[in-house]
Design a protein around this motif. Structure first.
Motif, PDB file in Angstrom:
ATOM      1  N   MET A 156     -19.235  31.375 -31.482  1.00 47.14           N
ATOM      2  CA  MET A 156     -19.506  30.909 -30.128  1.00 47.14           C
ATOM      3  C   MET A 156     -20.495  29.751 -30.183  1.00 47.14           C
ATOM      4  N   LEU A 157     -20.234  28.734 -29.436  1.00 53.42           N
ATOM      5  CA  LEU A 157     -21.120  27.577 -29.380  1.00 53.42           C
ATOM      6  C   LEU A 157     -22.372  27.895 -28.576  1.00 53.42           C
ATOM      7  N   THR A 158     -23.473  27.269 -28.968  1.00 49.00           N
ATOM      8  CA  THR A 158     -24.675  27.318 -28.140  1.00 49.00           C
ATOM      9  C   THR A 158     -24.657  26.100 -27.233  1.00 49.00           C
ATOM     10  N   LEU A 159     -25.550  26.098 -26.248  1.00 50.03           N
ATOM     11  CA  LEU A 159     -25.606  24.941 -25.355  1.00 50.03           C
ATOM     12  C   LEU A 159     -25.950  23.673 -26.116  1.00 50.03           C
ATOM     13  N   ASP A 160     -26.867  23.761 -27.087  1.00 47.34           N
ATOM     14  CA  ASP A 160     -27.237  22.570 -27.861  1.00 47.34           C
ATOM     15  C   ASP A 160     -26.044  22.053 -28.657  1.00 47.34           C
ATOM     16  N   GLN A 161     -25.303  22.947 -29.276  1.00 49.34           N
ATOM     17  CA  GLN A 161     -24.133  22.511 -30.036  1.00 49.34           C
ATOM     18  C   GLN A 161     -23.095  21.900 -29.099  1.00 49.34           C
ATOM     19  N   TYR A 162     -22.977  22.449 -27.903  1.00 51.01           N
ATOM     20  CA  TYR A 162     -22.001  21.944 -26.951  1.00 51.01           C
ATOM     21  C   TYR A 162     -22.382  20.546 -26.476  1.00 51.01           C
ATOM     22  N   ARG A 163     -23.679  20.291 -26.378  1.00 53.03           N
ATOM     23  CA  ARG A 163     -24.115  18.949 -25.961  1.00 53.03           C
ATOM     24  C   ARG A 163     -23.698  17.911 -26.993  1.00 53.03           C
ATOM     25  N   ASP A 164     -23.581  18.324 -28.255  1.00 50.04           N
ATOM     26  CA  ASP A 164     -23.133  17.415 -29.300  1.00 50.04           C
ATOM     27  C   ASP A 164     -21.620  17.203 -29.258  1.00 50.04           C
ATOM     28  N   HIS A 165     -20.966  17.810 -28.306  1.00 52.95           N
ATOM     29  CA  HIS A 165     -19.513  17.740 -28.137  1.00 52.95           C
ATOM     30  C   HIS A 165     -19.070  16.351 -27.670  1.00 52.95           C
ATOM     31  N   GLY A 166     -20.019  15.520 -27.320  1.00 52.93           N
ATOM     32  CA  GLY A 166     -19.683  14.169 -26.877  1.00 52.93           C
ATOM     33  C   GLY A 166     -20.212  13.895 -25.485  1.00 52.93           C
ATOM     34  N   ASP A 167     -19.898  12.748 -25.003  1.00 55.65           N
ATOM     35  CA  ASP A 167     -20.350  12.298 -23.692  1.00 55.65           C
ATOM     36  C   ASP A 167     -19.763  13.193 -22.600  1.00 55.65           C
ATOM     37  N   PRO A 168     -20.610  13.885 -21.821  1.00 58.84           N
ATOM     38  CA  PRO A 168     -20.094  14.798 -20.791  1.00 58.84           C
ATOM     39  C   PRO A 168     -19.224  14.120 -19.739  1.00 58.84           C
ATOM     40  N   THR A 169     -19.367  12.807 -19.563  1.00 55.12           N
ATOM     41  CA  THR A 169     -18.522  12.133 -18.571  1.00 55.12           C
ATOM     42  C   THR A 169     -17.061  12.121 -19.011  1.00 55.12           C
ATOM     43  N   TRP A 170     -16.802  12.364 -20.274  1.00 49.93           N
ATOM     44  CA  TRP A 170     -15.436  12.381 -20.792  1.00 49.93           C
ATOM     45  C   TRP A 170     -14.909  13.801 -21.007  1.00 49.93           C
ATOM     46  N   TRP A 171     -15.706  14.823 -20.673  1.00 49.50           N
ATOM     47  CA  TRP A 171     -15.267  16.199 -20.859  1.00 49.50           C
ATOM     48  C   TRP A 171     -14.149  16.538 -19.879  1.00 49.50           C
ATOM     49  N   SER A 172     -13.270  17.382 -20.329  1.00 49.44           N
ATOM     50  CA  SER A 172     -12.222  17.876 -19.434  1.00 49.44           C
ATOM     51  C   SER A 172     -12.801  18.948 -18.519  1.00 49.44           C
ATOM     52  N   THR A 173     -12.037  19.347 -17.547  1.00 48.14           N
ATOM     53  CA  THR A 173     -12.471  20.413 -16.649  1.00 48.14           C
ATOM     54  C   THR A 173     -12.725  21.696 -17.438  1.00 48.14           C
ATOM     55  N   ALA A 174     -11.880  21.970 -18.424  1.00 50.69           N
ATOM     56  CA  ALA A 174     -12.056  23.171 -19.257  1.00 50.69           C
ATOM     57  C   ALA A 174     -13.357  23.092 -20.055  1.00 50.69           C
ATOM     58  N   ASP A 175     -13.685  21.905 -20.559  1.00 51.48           N
ATOM     59  CA  ASP A 175     -14.949  21.738 -21.300  1.00 51.48           C
ATOM     60  C   ASP A 175     -16.138  22.039 -20.388  1.00 51.48           C
ATOM     61  N   ILE A 176     -16.110  21.523 -19.187  1.00 48.34           N
ATOM     62  CA  ILE A 176     -17.213  21.730 -18.242  1.00 48.34           C
ATOM     63  C   ILE A 176     -17.322  23.204 -17.884  1.00 48.34           C
ATOM     64  N   ASP A 177     -16.183  23.843 -17.622  1.00 47.57           N
ATOM     65  CA  ASP A 177     -16.199  25.277 -17.313  1.00 47.57           C
ATOM     66  C   ASP A 177     -16.759  26.086 -18.479  1.00 47.57           C
ATOM     67  N   SER A 178     -16.360  25.757 -19.687  1.00 43.85           N
ATOM     68  CA  SER A 178     -16.864  26.469 -20.868  1.00 43.85           C
ATOM     69  C   SER A 178     -18.367  26.299 -21.007  1.00 43.85           C
ATOM     70  N   TYR A 179     -18.840  25.082 -20.777  1.00 42.57           N
ATOM     71  CA  TYR A 179     -20.277  24.811 -20.873  1.00 42.57           C
ATOM     72  C   TYR A 179     -21.048  25.642 -19.849  1.00 42.57           C
ATOM     73  N   LEU A 180     -20.556  25.694 -18.632  1.00 45.74           N
ATOM     74  CA  LEU A 180     -21.228  26.465 -17.580  1.00 45.74           C
ATOM     75  C   LEU A 180     -21.229  27.955 -17.900  1.00 45.74           C
ATOM     76  N   VAL A 181     -20.116  28.450 -18.450  1.00 46.45           N
ATOM     77  CA  VAL A 181     -20.042  29.870 -18.813  1.00 46.45           C
ATOM     78  C   VAL A 181     -21.021  30.180 -19.942  1.00 46.45           C
ATOM     79  N   ILE A 182     -21.091  29.322 -20.935  1.00 50.38           N
ATOM     80  CA  ILE A 182     -22.043  29.533 -22.025  1.00 50.38           C
ATOM     81  C   ILE A 182     -23.466  29.559 -21.470  1.00 50.38           C
ATOM     82  N   GLY A 183     -23.760  28.669 -20.529  1.00 52.01           N
ATOM     83  CA  GLY A 183     -25.088  28.649 -19.915  1.00 52.01           C
ATOM     84  C   GLY A 183     -25.396  29.928 -19.171  1.00 52.01           C
ATOM     85  N   ASP A 184     -24.377  30.525 -18.562  1.00 52.14           N
ATOM     86  CA  ASP A 184     -24.582  31.799 -17.863  1.00 52.14           C
ATOM     87  C   ASP A 184     -24.772  32.955 -18.839  1.00 52.14           C
TER      88      ASP A 184
END
Length: 104
Positions: free
Chosen positions: A1-29
């Protein structure tokens, strides 16, 4: 499972897909980031302490320079400059202070 810090290294958030954003929010929760080691108020108190130290060191440097001890005065001036830099970083909060300490 990714951590939030590792997910931030996933690239520029402006280019994330909707699924990427949802995954990031779920990990944060599920696993929110660790709280900062110092609150904003504590960092402001540290900044004030560093500033007082800088002022005291400058006063000592001025006194030593007035007595002709230029080498010692230079050492105290460098200490005062370092304390001022720490105070400025502490005023901006823990992330900036940590970055300053680590030379980032």
């Amino acid at each position: 499972m990714l951590t939030l810090d590792q997910y931030r290294d996933h690239g520029d958030p402006t280019w994330w897909s909707t699924a990427d954003i949802d995954s990031y929010l779920v990990i944060g929760d599920i696993a929110p980031p660790e709280p900062l080691p110092y609150t904003y108020a504590e960092m402001q108190a540290m900044a004030a302490d560093y500033q007082r130290s800088a002022d005291d060191q400058k006063a000592i440097a001025d006194r030593l320079a007035g007595e002709g001890h230029d080498t010692a005065a230079g050492i105290w001036r460098r200490g005062a400059r370092g304390a001022r830099e720490l105070a400025a970083a502490a005023r901006m909060g823990w992330p900036a202070f940590e970055a300053h300490l680590n030379g980032w």
